[in-house]
Scaffold this active site. Structure first.
Site, PDB file in Angstrom:
ATOM      1  N   GLU A  48      10.752 -10.016 -20.560  1.00 22.57           N
ATOM      2  CA  GLU A  48       9.911  -9.274 -21.346  1.00 22.57           C
ATOM      3  C   GLU A  48      10.735  -8.378 -22.247  1.00 22.57           C
ATOM      4  O   GLU A  48      11.786  -7.997 -21.928  1.00 22.57           O
ATOM      5  CB  GLU A  48       8.736  -8.223 -20.737  1.00 22.57           C
ATOM      6  CG  GLU A  48       9.676  -7.247 -19.846  1.00 22.57           C
ATOM      7  CD  GLU A  48       8.571  -6.224 -19.066  1.00 22.57           C
ATOM      8  OE1 GLU A  48       8.823  -5.097 -19.230  1.00 22.57           O
ATOM      9  OE2 GLU A  48       7.655  -6.650 -18.572  1.00 22.57           O
ATOM     10  N   ILE A  80       0.527  -4.746 -11.454  1.00 22.97           N
ATOM     11  CA  ILE A  80       1.236  -3.408 -12.162  1.00 22.97           C
ATOM     12  C   ILE A  80       2.555  -3.336 -11.315  1.00 22.97           C
ATOM     13  O   ILE A  80       2.675  -2.150 -11.410  1.00 22.97           O
ATOM     14  CB  ILE A  80      -0.036  -2.508 -12.062  1.00 22.97           C
ATOM     15  CG1 ILE A  80      -0.534  -2.299 -10.577  1.00 22.97           C
ATOM     16  CG2 ILE A  80      -0.963  -2.656 -13.126  1.00 22.97           C
ATOM     17  CD1 ILE A  80      -1.482  -1.141 -10.459  1.00 22.97           C
ATOM     18  N   LEU A  88       0.705  -1.126  -0.041  1.00 21.70           N
ATOM     19  CA  LEU A  88      -0.042  -0.011  -0.054  1.00 21.70           C
ATOM     20  C   LEU A  88       0.821   1.210  -0.040  1.00 21.70           C
ATOM     21  O   LEU A  88       0.660   2.195   0.811  1.00 21.70           O
ATOM     22  CB  LEU A  88      -0.994   0.032   1.139  1.00 21.70           C
ATOM     23  CG  LEU A  88      -2.206   0.830   0.983  1.00 21.70           C
ATOM     24  CD1 LEU A  88      -3.195   0.232  -0.034  1.00 21.70           C
ATOM     25  CD2 LEU A  88      -2.738   1.236   2.293  1.00 21.70           C
ATOM     26  N   GLY A  89       1.904   1.401  -1.044  1.00 26.01           N
ATOM     27  CA  GLY A  89       2.541   2.690  -1.161  1.00 26.01           C
ATOM     28  C   GLY A  89       1.575   3.593  -2.113  1.00 26.01           C
ATOM     29  O   GLY A  89       0.328   3.532  -2.026  1.00 26.01           O
ATOM     30  N   ARG A  90       2.359   4.334  -2.938  1.00 26.15           N
ATOM     31  CA  ARG A  90       1.498   5.425  -3.574  1.00 26.15           C
ATOM     32  C   ARG A  90       0.563   4.823  -4.736  1.00 26.15           C
ATOM     33  O   ARG A  90      -0.371   5.034  -4.566  1.00 26.15           O
ATOM     34  CB  ARG A  90       2.411   6.287  -4.615  1.00 26.15           C
ATOM     35  CG  ARG A  90       3.590   7.180  -3.527  1.00 26.15           C
ATOM     36  CD  ARG A  90       4.530   7.748  -4.588  1.00 26.15           C
ATOM     37  NE  ARG A  90       5.372   8.436  -3.597  1.00 26.15           N
ATOM     38  CZ  ARG A  90       6.695   8.040  -3.476  1.00 26.15           C
ATOM     39  NH1 ARG A  90       7.110   6.799  -3.713  1.00 26.15           N
ATOM     40  NH2 ARG A  90       7.565   9.062  -2.834  1.00 26.15           N
ATOM     41  N   ILE A  91       0.983   3.977  -5.330  1.00 27.07           N
ATOM     42  CA  ILE A  91       0.234   3.321  -6.392  1.00 27.07           C
ATOM     43  C   ILE A  91      -0.672   2.448  -5.713  1.00 27.07           C
ATOM     44  O   ILE A  91      -2.060   2.368  -6.084  1.00 27.07           O
ATOM     45  CB  ILE A  91       1.116   2.492  -7.285  1.00 27.07           C
ATOM     46  CG1 ILE A  91       1.999   3.346  -8.335  1.00 27.07           C
ATOM     47  CG2 ILE A  91       0.268   1.706  -8.166  1.00 27.07           C
ATOM     48  CD1 ILE A  91       3.165   2.718  -8.976  1.00 27.07           C
ATOM     49  N   ASP A 128       0.626  -6.562 -16.726  1.00 28.79           N
ATOM     50  CA  ASP A 128       1.571  -5.692 -17.445  1.00 28.79           C
ATOM     51  C   ASP A 128       2.802  -5.663 -17.628  1.00 28.79           C
ATOM     52  O   ASP A 128       3.713  -5.128 -18.187  1.00 28.79           O
ATOM     53  CB  ASP A 128       1.055  -4.365 -16.842  1.00 28.79           C
ATOM     54  CG  ASP A 128       1.602  -3.150 -17.748  1.00 28.79           C
ATOM     55  OD1 ASP A 128       1.436  -3.165 -19.021  1.00 28.79           O
ATOM     56  OD2 ASP A 128       2.104  -2.240 -17.195  1.00 28.79           O
ATOM     57  N   HIS A 163       3.557  -3.957 -20.633  1.00 26.98           N
ATOM     58  CA  HIS A 163       4.155  -3.077 -19.718  1.00 26.98           C
ATOM     59  C   HIS A 163       4.113  -1.536 -20.003  1.00 26.98           C
ATOM     60  O   HIS A 163       5.078  -0.682 -20.331  1.00 26.98           O
ATOM     61  CB  HIS A 163       5.675  -3.354 -19.728  1.00 26.98           C
ATOM     62  CG  HIS A 163       6.562  -2.951 -18.479  1.00 26.98           C
ATOM     63  ND1 HIS A 163       7.749  -3.352 -18.035  1.00 26.98           N
ATOM     64  CD2 HIS A 163       6.295  -1.691 -17.616  1.00 26.98           C
ATOM     65  CE1 HIS A 163       7.913  -2.902 -16.853  1.00 26.98           C
ATOM     66  NE2 HIS A 163       7.177  -1.710 -16.620  1.00 26.98           N
ATOM     67  N   ARG A 178       6.204  -5.362 -10.572  1.00 34.16           N
ATOM     68  CA  ARG A 178       7.275  -6.045 -11.402  1.00 34.16           C
ATOM     69  C   ARG A 178       7.145  -7.515 -11.495  1.00 34.16           C
ATOM     70  O   ARG A 178       6.475  -8.053 -10.522  1.00 34.16           O
ATOM     71  CB  ARG A 178       8.777  -5.692 -10.340  1.00 34.16           C
ATOM     72  CG  ARG A 178       9.108  -4.252 -10.372  1.00 34.16           C
ATOM     73  CD  ARG A 178       9.595  -4.015 -11.909  1.00 34.16           C
ATOM     74  NE  ARG A 178      10.496  -2.721 -11.852  1.00 34.16           N
ATOM     75  CZ  ARG A 178      10.613  -1.955 -12.935  1.00 34.16           C
ATOM     76  NH1 ARG A 178       9.999  -2.414 -14.057  1.00 34.16           N
ATOM     77  NH2 ARG A 178      11.165  -0.802 -12.687  1.00 34.16           N
TER      78      ARG A 178
END
Length: 315
Positions: free
Chosen positions: A263, A232, A153-156, A258, A281, A234
């Site tokens: 990749e 979304i 639960l960081g920024r994203i 993503d 990505h 790594r």
């Protein structure tokens, strides 16, 4: 005053490339036919490295540039930069957080919706004549009112949660501890328990050696045959082989991804599955955000060489 020499690891859009070249002497590693020979020829002069999150800068590259002072990463992820050698050599490292947060969160939620409601297949159903020939599209799954888990639960992750709240989802999260800014959501310290709670498990935590394959077979089993994984963050945060096995045999309902190991040459097993949504990505892939990311890369480099505080330091 001469321009500082910068090693450019990968290409940038023209709107970034031109101002970079105006301020710095750019050495384009990605255009070299022999990377080792190129680094041998320019490495001594390099004072900074401009790279992308997925390309990073490994120990060999950094050591080939003995006078490098700063590494500016185009992207929020810096796990592909060898931070240990940067610490050893007192090299500063920056990334581009915040400016891409909302776009990444948007795509994560869009992926959940698209996979749940079968948007890609439904459009094909219209275009290939199946609607006329076969009738109504097969029924898909509801989103609103279900349970979501956010792993990291960081920024994203926080922005994902804010968006999910609009769908009346029951939201829980895991992190190193409860977050004051998420008082309305349930803190679950264990990833397996979070997965067991979740119809949708969003993977949004930063990648590190400690988080590698945190979404393992146990977590995937806990999500179950009706659940979905949305990544979304790594690729290294998920055990891809365990994920593929579960998708193939129905122990996991679906995935929306993503990012992938190796990749863009992803595991061909993904291409045989109809219960996974594949994206290239591009979570931060809007014109507005990419321009902001490029500007922050430049601004961090300029700040360093002007002797000012870095805008978004990692080290």
């Amino acid at each position: 005053m001469s321009k500082p020499d910068i090693l450019q690891v990968g290409p940038y859009p023209e709107w970034d490339q031109i101002p970079l070249q105006e301020s710095f002497h750019m050495h384009k590693l990605f255009e070299a036919s022999d990377a080792g020979a190129f680094l041998s020829s320019v490495g001594e002069s390099v004072r900074g490295i401009a790279t992308r999150g997925e390309l990073g800068a490994d120990r060999a590259m950094i050591e080939a540039c003995p006078n490098v002072e700063v590494i500016s990463v185009y992207g929020v992820g810096f796990d592909a930069v060898d931070l240990q050698v940067c610490r050893e050599r007192n090299i500063r490292v920056t990334n581009t957080p915040d400016v891409l947060t909302n776009d990444v969160a948007d795509l994560g939620v869009a992926m959940m919706l698209a996979q749940s409601r079968g948007l890609v297949g439904a459009e094909t159903w219209v275009r290939d004549g199946s609607w006329v020939e076969k009738g109504l599209y097969p029924l898909k799954s509801r989103v609103w009112g279900k349970k979501a888990g956010i792993l990291g639960l960081g920024r994203i992750g926080f922005e994902v949660g804010k968006r999910l709240a609009g769908f009346d989802l029951d939201i829980a999260y895991s992190d190193i501890g409860p977050k004051e800014y998420a008082a309305d959501w349930t803190f679950v310290p264990d990833a397996v328990e979070l997965a067991r709670h979740s119809d949708f498990l969003f993977v949004t935590l930063a990648a590190s050696a400690e988080t590698r394959h945190i979404v393992n077979s146990q977590v995937i089993e806990a999500i179950g045959p009706q659940g979905m994984v949305i990544n979304i963050s790594r690729a290294s945060n998920i055990d891809e082989n365990a994920l593929l096995d579960a998708l193939e045999n129905g122990r996991l309902g679906a995935a929306a991804l993503d990012v992938f190991e190796g990749e863009p040459a992803l595991n061909p097993r993904f291409l045989e599955l109809n219960n996974v949504l594949l994206q290239p990505h591009h979570a931060s892939g809007t014109v507005e955000t990419r321009k902001a990311m490029g500007k922050l890369v430049r601004d961090n480099l300029k700040a360093h060489f002007d002797g000012r505080e870095l805008l978004t330091p990692v080290l």
